[in-house]
Write a protein that holds these residues in place. Structure first.
Motif, PDB file in Angstrom:
ATOM      1  N   SER A  21       0.841  -1.058   0.259  1.00 34.97           N
ATOM      2  CA  SER A  21       0.056   0.005  -0.160  1.00 34.97           C
ATOM      3  C   SER A  21       1.083   1.323   0.070  1.00 34.97           C
ATOM      4  CB  SER A  21      -0.851   0.031   1.296  1.00 34.97           C
ATOM      5  OG  SER A  21      -1.870  -1.246   1.154  1.00 34.97           O
ATOM      6  N   LYS A  24       2.142   2.028  -3.477  1.00 33.68           N
ATOM      7  CA  LYS A  24       1.090   2.562  -4.191  1.00 33.68           C
ATOM      8  C   LYS A  24       0.892   3.909  -4.023  1.00 33.68           C
ATOM      9  CE  LYS A  24       0.162  -0.877  -6.765  1.00 33.68           C
ATOM     10  NZ  LYS A  24       0.382  -0.884  -8.075  1.00 33.68           N
ATOM     11  N   GLU A  27       3.927   5.934  -5.477  1.00 31.37           N
ATOM     12  CA  GLU A  27       3.653   6.001  -6.855  1.00 31.37           C
ATOM     13  C   GLU A  27       2.496   7.080  -7.166  1.00 31.37           C
ATOM     14  OE1 GLU A  27       2.654   1.889  -8.217  1.00 31.37           O
ATOM     15  OE2 GLU A  27       4.832   1.290  -7.886  1.00 31.37           O
ATOM     16  N   ASP A 160      -6.574  -1.381  -5.884  1.00 36.67           N
ATOM     17  CA  ASP A 160      -5.353  -2.240  -5.520  1.00 36.67           C
ATOM     18  C   ASP A 160      -4.558  -1.954  -4.302  1.00 36.67           C
ATOM     19  OD1 ASP A 160      -4.311   0.165  -6.705  1.00 36.67           O
ATOM     20  OD2 ASP A 160      -3.178  -0.785  -8.079  1.00 36.67           O
ATOM     21  N   ILE A 161      -5.260  -0.956  -3.475  1.00 43.84           N
ATOM     22  CA  ILE A 161      -4.450  -0.597  -2.207  1.00 43.84           C
ATOM     23  C   ILE A 161      -5.175  -1.504  -1.062  1.00 43.84           C
ATOM     24  CG2 ILE A 161      -4.039   1.122  -0.376  1.00 43.84           C
ATOM     25  CD1 ILE A 161      -3.995   3.298  -2.669  1.00 43.84           C
TER      26      ILE A 161
END
Length: 177
Positions: A21, A24, A27, A160-161
């Motif tokens: 996480s 992410k 990013e 997608d976290i």
């Protein structure tokens, strides 16, 4: 001085999810959070696999993670428990003291706890943790139950976290101001 003799550490599944996480978040430019490694001295190493099989902790570590979220300094520890009750013995005095000192310097400190039996991950602000420590130090329970926590702080999986704790932190900050 504690010893460690295992291939895996307690809490490692939660930490893997948090690490993912955090990557992410980095990013996306939302946060920069670093995992703080626990300092160890290897004693035995399996030469065939090159794995450490026995080690001593060098010194007491502070918290698992430290960094900044959109200009706000944060530190937190990741914990897992098998039941619906969390023992305060899982938060060491030096960790609690560090978190208090961190907040005294203008940062935000908290726990992320995975209650395995409930399959729920929750954000626990330092001020709530302090209430439980104060209760214990006044002769009360040495633990707290999931039901005593603010369920608004349950951490969702979002996209997608896997451990999307920024929403819980944001909710806390909006209530605290």
């Amino acid at each position: 001085m504690g010893t460690w003799k295992t291939r895996g550490l307690r809490g490692s599944t939660l930490e893997e999810y948090i690490n993912y996480s955090n990557e992410k978040y980095r990013e996306a430019g939302l946060a920069l959070i670093q995992k703080i490694p626990t300092p160890i001295t290897p004693i035995e190493i399996d030469k065939s696999t090159r794995h450490i099989t026995l080690a001593y902790f060098d010194k007491k570590s502070t918290v698992d993670y430290i960094g900044a979220i959109q200009g706000i300094p944060v530190c937190f520890d990741a914990k897992e428990c098998a039941s619906t009750s969390f023992s305060l013995a899982n938060v060491h005095e030096h960790q609690f003291t560090f978190m208090q000192e961190f907040e005294n310097q203008g940062g935000i400190a908290f726990l992320i706890i995975f209650f395995k039996s409930l399959d729920k991950i929750i954000y626990v602000p330092l001020k709530d943790l302090k209430l439980f420590f104060d209760r214990m130090n006044s002769g009360g329970k040495k633990s707290f139950k999931f039901d005593e926590l603010n369920e608004e702080y349950i951490i969702p999986k979002k996209g997608d976290i896997i451990v999307h704790y920024l929403e819980s932190l944001s909710l806390y900050l909006s209530k605290d101001s």
